[in-house]
Design a protein around this motif. Structure first.
Motif, PDB file in Angstrom:
ATOM      1  N   LEU A   1      73.679  10.954  62.711  1.00 28.50           N
ATOM      2  CA  LEU A   1      73.497  10.370  64.038  1.00 28.50           C
ATOM      3  C   LEU A   1      73.410  11.434  65.133  1.00 28.50           C
ATOM      4  CD1 LEU A   1      76.047   7.426  63.752  1.00 28.50           C
ATOM      5  CD2 LEU A   1      73.630   7.475  63.110  1.00 28.50           C
ATOM      6  N   ALA A   2      73.803  12.657  64.814  1.00 29.05           N
ATOM      7  CA  ALA A   2      73.805  13.734  65.811  1.00 29.05           C
ATOM      8  C   ALA A   2      72.381  13.991  66.301  1.00 29.05           C
ATOM      9  CB  ALA A   2      74.405  15.005  65.216  1.00 29.05           C
ATOM     10  N   GLY A   3      72.155  13.776  67.571  1.00 31.52           N
ATOM     11  CA  GLY A   3      70.844  14.028  68.169  1.00 31.52           C
ATOM     12  C   GLY A   3      69.810  12.950  67.920  1.00 31.52           C
ATOM     13  N   LEU A   4      70.200  11.845  67.293  1.00 31.83           N
ATOM     14  CA  LEU A   4      69.239  10.793  66.964  1.00 31.83           C
ATOM     15  C   LEU A   4      68.560  10.230  68.217  1.00 31.83           C
ATOM     16  CD1 LEU A   4      67.867   8.930  64.921  1.00 31.83           C
ATOM     17  CD2 LEU A   4      69.874   7.436  65.053  1.00 31.83           C
TER      18      LEU A   4
ATOM     19  N   LEU B   1      63.814   9.910  71.936  1.00 29.39           N
ATOM     20  CA  LEU B   1      63.302  10.057  73.299  1.00 29.39           C
ATOM     21  C   LEU B   1      62.331  11.219  73.437  1.00 29.39           C
ATOM     22  CD1 LEU B   1      66.553   9.281  75.309  1.00 29.39           C
ATOM     23  CD2 LEU B   1      64.499   7.843  75.111  1.00 29.39           C
ATOM     24  N   ALA B   2      62.494  12.246  72.624  1.00 23.55           N
ATOM     25  CA  ALA B   2      61.632  13.428  72.700  1.00 23.55           C
ATOM     26  C   ALA B   2      60.245  13.179  72.117  1.00 23.55           C
ATOM     27  CB  ALA B   2      62.286  14.607  71.979  1.00 23.55           C
ATOM     28  N   SER B   3      60.097  12.122  71.335  1.00 23.12           N
ATOM     29  CA  SER B   3      58.801  11.852  70.712  1.00 23.12           C
ATOM     30  C   SER B   3      57.822  11.296  71.741  1.00 23.12           C
ATOM     31  CB  SER B   3      58.952  10.848  69.564  1.00 23.12           C
ATOM     32  OG  SER B   3      57.679  10.521  69.059  1.00 23.12           O
TER      33      SER B   3
ATOM     34  N   VAL C   1      57.714   5.493  65.983  1.00 24.94           N
ATOM     35  CA  VAL C   1      58.562   6.503  65.363  1.00 24.94           C
ATOM     36  C   VAL C   1      59.307   5.830  64.213  1.00 24.94           C
ATOM     37  CG1 VAL C   1      60.474   8.114  65.713  1.00 24.94           C
ATOM     38  CG2 VAL C   1      58.882   7.660  67.591  1.00 24.94           C
ATOM     39  N   LEU C   2      59.182   6.394  63.030  1.00 24.69           N
ATOM     40  CA  LEU C   2      59.912   5.894  61.869  1.00 24.69           C
ATOM     41  C   LEU C   2      60.946   6.936  61.493  1.00 24.69           C
ATOM     42  CD1 LEU C   2      60.323   3.912  59.480  1.00 24.69           C
ATOM     43  CD2 LEU C   2      58.592   5.239  58.244  1.00 24.69           C
ATOM     44  N   ILE C   3      62.185   6.526  61.472  1.00 20.71           N
ATOM     45  CA  ILE C   3      63.271   7.425  61.099  1.00 20.71           C
ATOM     46  C   ILE C   3      63.992   6.802  59.915  1.00 20.71           C
ATOM     47  CG2 ILE C   3      65.466   8.452  61.823  1.00 20.71           C
ATOM     48  CD1 ILE C   3      64.296   8.391  64.703  1.00 20.71           C
ATOM     49  N   ILE C   4      64.170   7.582  58.883  1.00 21.24           N
ATOM     50  CA  ILE C   4      64.872   7.111  57.698  1.00 21.24           C
ATOM     51  C   ILE C   4      66.142   7.931  57.541  1.00 21.24           C
ATOM     52  CG2 ILE C   4      64.769   6.850  55.198  1.00 21.24           C
ATOM     53  CD1 ILE C   4      61.688   6.534  55.559  1.00 21.24           C
ATOM     54  N   LEU C   5      67.274   7.256  57.477  1.00 19.92           N
ATOM     55  CA  LEU C   5      68.556   7.908  57.256  1.00 19.92           C
ATOM     56  C   LEU C   5      69.030   7.502  55.863  1.00 19.92           C
ATOM     57  CD1 LEU C   5      70.277   7.078  60.672  1.00 19.92           C
ATOM     58  CD2 LEU C   5      68.939   9.113  60.082  1.00 19.92           C
ATOM     59  N   HIS C   6      69.263   8.476  55.028  1.00 19.17           N
ATOM     60  CA  HIS C   6      69.754   8.184  53.683  1.00 19.17           C
ATOM     61  C   HIS C   6      71.228   8.560  53.633  1.00 19.17           C
ATOM     62  CE1 HIS C   6      70.546   8.932  49.366  1.00 19.17           C
ATOM     63  NE2 HIS C   6      69.886   7.795  49.269  1.00 19.17           N
TER      64      HIS C   6
ATOM     65  N   ILE D   1      68.018   2.547  74.404  1.00 20.15           N
ATOM     66  CA  ILE D   1      66.623   2.920  74.648  1.00 20.15           C
ATOM     67  C   ILE D   1      65.811   1.625  74.788  1.00 20.15           C
ATOM     68  CG2 ILE D   1      64.711   4.373  73.862  1.00 20.15           C
ATOM     69  CD1 ILE D   1      66.674   5.705  71.893  1.00 20.15           C
ATOM     70  N   PRO D   2      66.082   0.849  75.840  1.00 22.58           N
ATOM     71  CA  PRO D   2      65.438  -0.465  75.959  1.00 22.58           C
ATOM     72  C   PRO D   2      63.927  -0.406  76.156  1.00 22.58           C
ATOM     73  CG  PRO D   2      66.625   0.073  77.955  1.00 22.58           C
ATOM     74  CD  PRO D   2      66.953   1.149  76.964  1.00 22.58           C
ATOM     75  N   GLU D   3      63.420   0.733  76.570  1.00 23.93           N
ATOM     76  CA  GLU D   3      61.971   0.841  76.793  1.00 23.93           C
ATOM     77  C   GLU D   3      61.172   0.921  75.484  1.00 23.93           C
ATOM     78  OE1 GLU D   3      63.713   5.038  77.120  1.00 23.93           O
ATOM     79  OE2 GLU D   3      64.300   3.023  77.722  1.00 23.93           O
ATOM     80  N   ARG D   4      61.867   1.065  74.367  1.00 25.35           N
ATOM     81  CA  ARG D   4      61.192   1.123  73.073  1.00 25.35           C
ATOM     82  C   ARG D   4      61.577  -0.103  72.237  1.00 25.35           C
ATOM     83  NH1 ARG D   4      58.861   6.120  70.871  1.00 25.35           N
ATOM     84  NH2 ARG D   4      59.125   7.745  72.415  1.00 25.35           N
TER      85      ARG D   4
END
Length: 178
Positions: free
Chosen positions: A11-14, A19-21, A26-31, A93-96
């Protein structure tokens, strides 16, 4: 600040990464590794040890059944915290438009019928190893289909539908969204 021994490091920096993209999608997969045995008691920080005493052995068949269950349940408490944390980050991040989909890769046997962990062939696997959690949260409360059963085969089709991606292999019957 994140402790690298635990899945919370994911979760660090997630939020900052999202927001930086500059991309629309944006697809993020956390395993996570949180509830994978046999060392359940080492998969969560001390403050998540709400069920005690816990099993401290890797020889599960020699473990006290209650202690093994306590250690596993504590790992689930931590998994719940991680899922909640991802949802809270997305709410900030309600704008996304966003979706959090949690699907376990397998279930775990904790001594039922003298079986431990997972890996029994599907044709013989007990329900503890094949019935998995499948949780969905969306920022826009996207309606879900009323399906009797969902599983891994729904993930791909649901993700590409949510992201609005066209694909010739898309199968609407495997999409969880209305």
């Amino acid at each position: 600040e994140a402790d690298g021994r635990y899945d919370g490091i994911l979760l660090a920096g997630l939020k900052e990464d999202i927001l930086a993209s500059d991309k629309d999608k944006v697809l993020i997969i956390l395993h996570t590794n949180t509830s994978h045995g046999p060392t359940y008691n080492k998969k969560y920080p001390a403050e998540f040890e709400v069920f005690t005493p816990v099993c401290n052995t890797v020889e599960m068949s020699k473990a006290d059944p209650a202690e093994l269950l306590n250690a596993y349940d504590n790992s689930i408490v931590y998994t719940d915290y991680l899922i909640h944390s991802v949802i809270e980050i997305l709410r900030e991040i309600p704008e996304r438009r966003s979706c959090m989909l949690y699907v376990s890769d397998h279930g775990e046997s904790l001594g039922e019928n003298n079986l431990y962990m997972h890996g029994v062939p599907m044709s013989m696997a007990p329900r503890e190893q094949i019935e998995i959690p499948f949780l969905v949260w969306t920022s826009d409360k996207s309606p879900l289909k009323d399906l009797d059963e969902v599983g891994h085969h729904h993930v791909f089709h649901s993700v590409i539908d949510f992201l609005g991606i066209d694909s010739p292999v898309f199968d609407e019957s495997k999409n969880i969204f209305e």
